[in-house]
Design a protein around this motif. Sequence first.
Motif, short mmCIF file in Angstrom:
data_model
loop_
_atom_site.label_atom_id
_atom_site.label_comp_id
_atom_site.label_asym_id
_atom_site.label_seq_id
_atom_site.Cartn_x
_atom_site.Cartn_y
_atom_site.Cartn_z
N ASN A 308 0.77 -1.24 0.00
CA ASN A 308 0.00 0.00 0.00
C ASN A 308 0.80 1.30 0.00
O ASN A 308 0.21 2.38 0.13
CB ASN A 308 -0.94 0.05 1.21
N GLU A 312 -3.42 4.32 -4.52
CA GLU A 312 -3.91 5.36 -5.42
C GLU A 312 -4.50 6.55 -4.68
O GLU A 312 -4.40 7.69 -5.15
CB GLU A 312 -4.97 4.77 -6.38
N HIS A 315 -0.99 8.22 -2.64
CA HIS A 315 0.39 8.24 -3.14
C HIS A 315 1.00 9.63 -3.11
O HIS A 315 2.21 9.78 -3.01
CB HIS A 315 0.44 7.69 -4.56
N GLN A 316 0.15 10.65 -3.18
CA GLN A 316 0.69 12.01 -3.20
C GLN A 316 1.41 12.37 -1.91
O GLN A 316 2.17 13.35 -1.87
CB GLN A 316 -0.41 13.02 -3.53
N GLU A 319 5.10 12.73 -2.42
CA GLU A 319 5.66 13.76 -3.30
C GLU A 319 6.62 14.68 -2.56
O GLU A 319 7.63 15.13 -3.11
CB GLU A 319 4.53 14.57 -3.95
N GLY A 412 6.58 18.50 -11.00
CA GLY A 412 5.29 17.86 -11.16
C GLY A 412 5.50 16.35 -11.02
O GLY A 412 6.63 15.88 -10.87
N PHE A 413 4.41 15.58 -11.04
CA PHE A 413 4.52 14.13 -10.85
C PHE A 413 3.63 13.38 -11.81
O PHE A 413 2.61 13.89 -12.29
CB PHE A 413 4.14 13.75 -9.41
N LYS A 414 4.04 12.15 -12.04
CA LYS A 414 3.20 11.21 -12.77
C LYS A 414 3.01 9.99 -11.90
O LYS A 414 3.95 9.53 -11.23
CB LYS A 414 3.87 10.79 -14.09
N TYR A 415 1.82 9.45 -11.91
CA TYR A 415 1.50 8.25 -11.13
C TYR A 415 0.78 7.27 -12.03
O TYR A 415 -0.11 7.64 -12.79
CB TYR A 415 0.60 8.62 -9.95
N GLU A 416 1.20 6.02 -11.96
CA GLU A 416 0.49 4.96 -12.69
C GLU A 416 0.35 3.74 -11.80
O GLU A 416 1.23 3.45 -10.99
CB GLU A 416 1.25 4.57 -13.98
N SER A 417 -0.75 3.07 -11.97
CA SER A 417 -1.03 1.86 -11.21
C SER A 417 -1.63 0.85 -12.15
O SER A 417 -2.54 1.18 -12.93
CB SER A 417 -2.02 2.18 -10.08
N GLY B 176 -5.02 0.22 -17.10
CA GLY B 176 -4.00 0.89 -16.31
C GLY B 176 -4.07 2.38 -16.59
O GLY B 176 -3.98 2.80 -17.74
N ILE B 177 -4.27 3.15 -15.55
CA ILE B 177 -4.48 4.58 -15.75
C ILE B 177 -3.37 5.36 -15.09
O ILE B 177 -2.91 5.01 -13.99
CB ILE B 177 -5.85 5.00 -15.18
N GLY B 178 -2.92 6.39 -15.78
CA GLY B 178 -1.88 7.25 -15.25
C GLY B 178 -2.40 8.65 -15.02
O GLY B 178 -3.32 9.11 -15.71
N TYR B 179 -1.80 9.32 -14.04
CA TYR B 179 -2.22 10.68 -13.70
C TYR B 179 -1.02 11.60 -13.63
O TYR B 179 0.07 11.19 -13.22
CB TYR B 179 -2.91 10.71 -12.34
N PHE B 180 -1.24 12.85 -14.01
CA PHE B 180 -0.28 13.92 -13.76
C PHE B 180 -0.80 14.68 -12.55
O PHE B 180 -2.00 14.99 -12.46
CB PHE B 180 -0.18 14.85 -14.97
N THR B 181 0.11 14.97 -11.61
CA THR B 181 -0.30 15.77 -10.46
C THR B 181 0.69 16.90 -10.24
O THR B 181 1.90 16.73 -10.43
CB THR B 181 -0.37 14.93 -9.17
N TYR B 182 0.18 18.04 -9.88
CA TYR B 182 1.01 19.18 -9.50
C TYR B 182 0.19 20.03 -8.57
O TYR B 182 -0.83 20.58 -8.96
CB TYR B 182 1.44 19.98 -10.72
N LYS B 186 -4.85 17.35 -10.68
CA LYS B 186 -4.70 15.91 -10.97
C LYS B 186 -5.48 15.62 -12.24
O LYS B 186 -6.71 15.76 -12.27
CB LYS B 186 -5.23 15.07 -9.82
N ASP B 189 -3.36 11.26 -17.67
CA ASP B 189 -2.46 11.49 -18.79
C ASP B 189 -2.01 10.20 -19.46
O ASP B 189 -1.07 10.20 -20.25
CB ASP B 189 -1.26 12.36 -18.38
#
Lengths: 421, 321
Positions: A308, A312, A315-316, A319, A412-417, B176-182, B186, B189
């Motif tokens: 965990n 999702e 996860h931030q 950062e 900035g960030f990218k997250y994938e699961s 499978g999903i991806g996200y941009f965060t700043y 959110k 992407d």
Amino acid sequence: MLTTSYSDGTVELLDGWNLISIPKKLDPNYNYAGYVFGDVDTGGHSIYHFNTQTQFWEAMAYNTEVKQLQGYFVYSIGQSSLRTVYTYQTNPSTTLYPGWNMIGFFDPMGNPADDYFHAAMARDEMAQLGGSWASIQGFNPITQQYQTSIINGGSDIHSDYRLMYPGKGYWIWMDSQHSWTFTVDHTYYHSAEYIVDYPPANPDRDCEPCDDEAIDFYNGLDADTRWAGSSPGFIYGNDDANENHWKDSDYGGQDYDYIDETHFAFFSGHGGSTGIEFSDGLSSTVLTYDESLWGNTRVDWIALAACNVLNESSHQNWESAFKGLHSIVGWDTISLAHDDFGWRFAYYLKQGDYSIWESWQRAANYCIWEQNKYKVAILAVDIDKNTNTRECIDDHIYGKGTWFSPPGYDPGFKYESVLSY
Amino acid sequence: MTTNRTILIAALIIAVAGATGIIWHLGTSDTGDISQSPETSFSTIELKSINPGTHFVSDIRFEQSLQMVPERLMVYSKQQMSDEEILQIASDLGITGEPTEESGWISVKKGPCKFLSEPGGRAISFVNETPMPSYELEFIDSHLPSDEEARKIADEFLVRHNIRAEGRRFVGVNHGIGYFTYKDVKVKDNEELTVVYRHFIGDHEIFNEDLGVRVTFMGTVNSLFWKWTRYTPYKEYRAIRPEEAVACLQKTGIVVLGDISTPDYATVRNITIGYLGETRSKELDYLIPVYKIEGMVYSNGSAAEFLQYVPASLEAAAELI
């Protein structure tokens, strides 16, 4: 030649003044100004370099050598690019003198299997200079103005966690004279820690495969020619592993002497959305995300084989831990420890040249049998905050493909699961 | 006296009568007439979870009637792929660079395409690292194939590249999903679809094997992961009954896929016969029949899933694991 992580080596000029540098060593047959700047319409302006030692501006003559680690002011009418014929790289060096120096950029992490076109945080680019430098200034050819300065130890917009770029030139203020050299090849280091024995003395909480996961990852990567488990790399388990090895000094930790002294760190043990759990067999402690600052010394990538940690919904949290770190791979859901997970992960990284994210997914796909129950995840820096570009989420480890240098300031960030299947 | 033993006796009688839909209650660890040596007294397919671990639950109930199973089940012998066969697969995928080998792993690369096979071809992986033209949300949403289209793309890819996955059965499409965060932003992407196939021998699934074909939002295939075994019949072995397999759980414990530390009781929701070619700690030379037992554990109003594999033939397990 691998495609670059930042550019293809072309040094491009925009309309007006440009402060540029040569990112790599030029072929000695093609390193004179008349050739390098031959395609640039300077509108009659000279091409200048500032000689700190003499305190004079020097105009480039046709046969003047164009050198690495030096910056040049070039005027271009319209867009243009330099002619660059690169050669076999040798360690560049120069001397910086008190006062303003006009410098060039060299990739501090490149290696011969790579292209030397990566950006770097100013603190990393200038690491050798220690406290000798005070501030750095770049020039923006679009606005024709100087950029906000980068200050040694600075914060916010003056943070030395901001990036410097290949092909760009900079002013640097030196408080004292210092030699400035780079090596063109590197050995990279990795570390791993695991916890098998968790208290209370209930065997149900023990993580039996966690040692194999970590040890086999460590040994697997150690077998690569470019990666070394030797000091400062290490592997510790159970009561030798410690949350202080992962905790920043701002919070009383010593990660600068442990995982943040290596380039890749791996943890296997219990975890949750707020942190990872350590144990000495008698009691346990949790390293939380808000005690972690990673990448401010060295570490580039972290793998957390724990439940965990990259959920999702939370996860931030992690950062704030990124201070030059490229990415964290981990588990969105609960995880399943497996004897073979660690070495498989290492094999995909170094044998298949897969990206870190793809390698993590592959290792999970092999070890997970159950459908729709387990998800792996990645949290990576988005350098330019442009959703159209991938950057760190597609990193390979050094020597195995493209990678990107993130800033430790305001990323900035990218997250994938993804579900393992 | 306690009601547990009474209920157990009553349940067994009802079972013999063939009634369905009754809650069965295993209150003891009595495994009936199974003769078990010390080596087979525990389910020999070890399974450990990281969180929260294996728990011993004496009270295991059934929510469904149990299927009839054959008295004897076939064990299959695994067949390795030769290096030539592996390289042919790479070639069929269009990857024709110079192969390298290390510890039996074969790697072939060509441009952005990378092929990697584990020894004997037990898992084959392909990835195409060509970047997409855009990752803007509008572009993704306007180009993303439907699940049905993704399946068609995957099926055609397998045929076109001669990926002979006999016994494959489509089971679904994972997103499978991806996200941009700043800061507070959110946005999605990336989205990729993985078309998943499982490996079947007749009607029996090989639980540790599958094939995943990843379809990008552009409708191209950029990844394939294929964990698949070729096999030949080896020998038949006597099978235990499903209720005997469940009884084993009382001895081996249950692996709980959730955060319950002291389960009060468990309920079996599904038992399926299939095959495994490995344990959690080692590869096997055979595909052996197993029961996959799924259900729920309960504690103080909380519930969590559990999942466990138990050999369907104790003789086969003793001899071959």
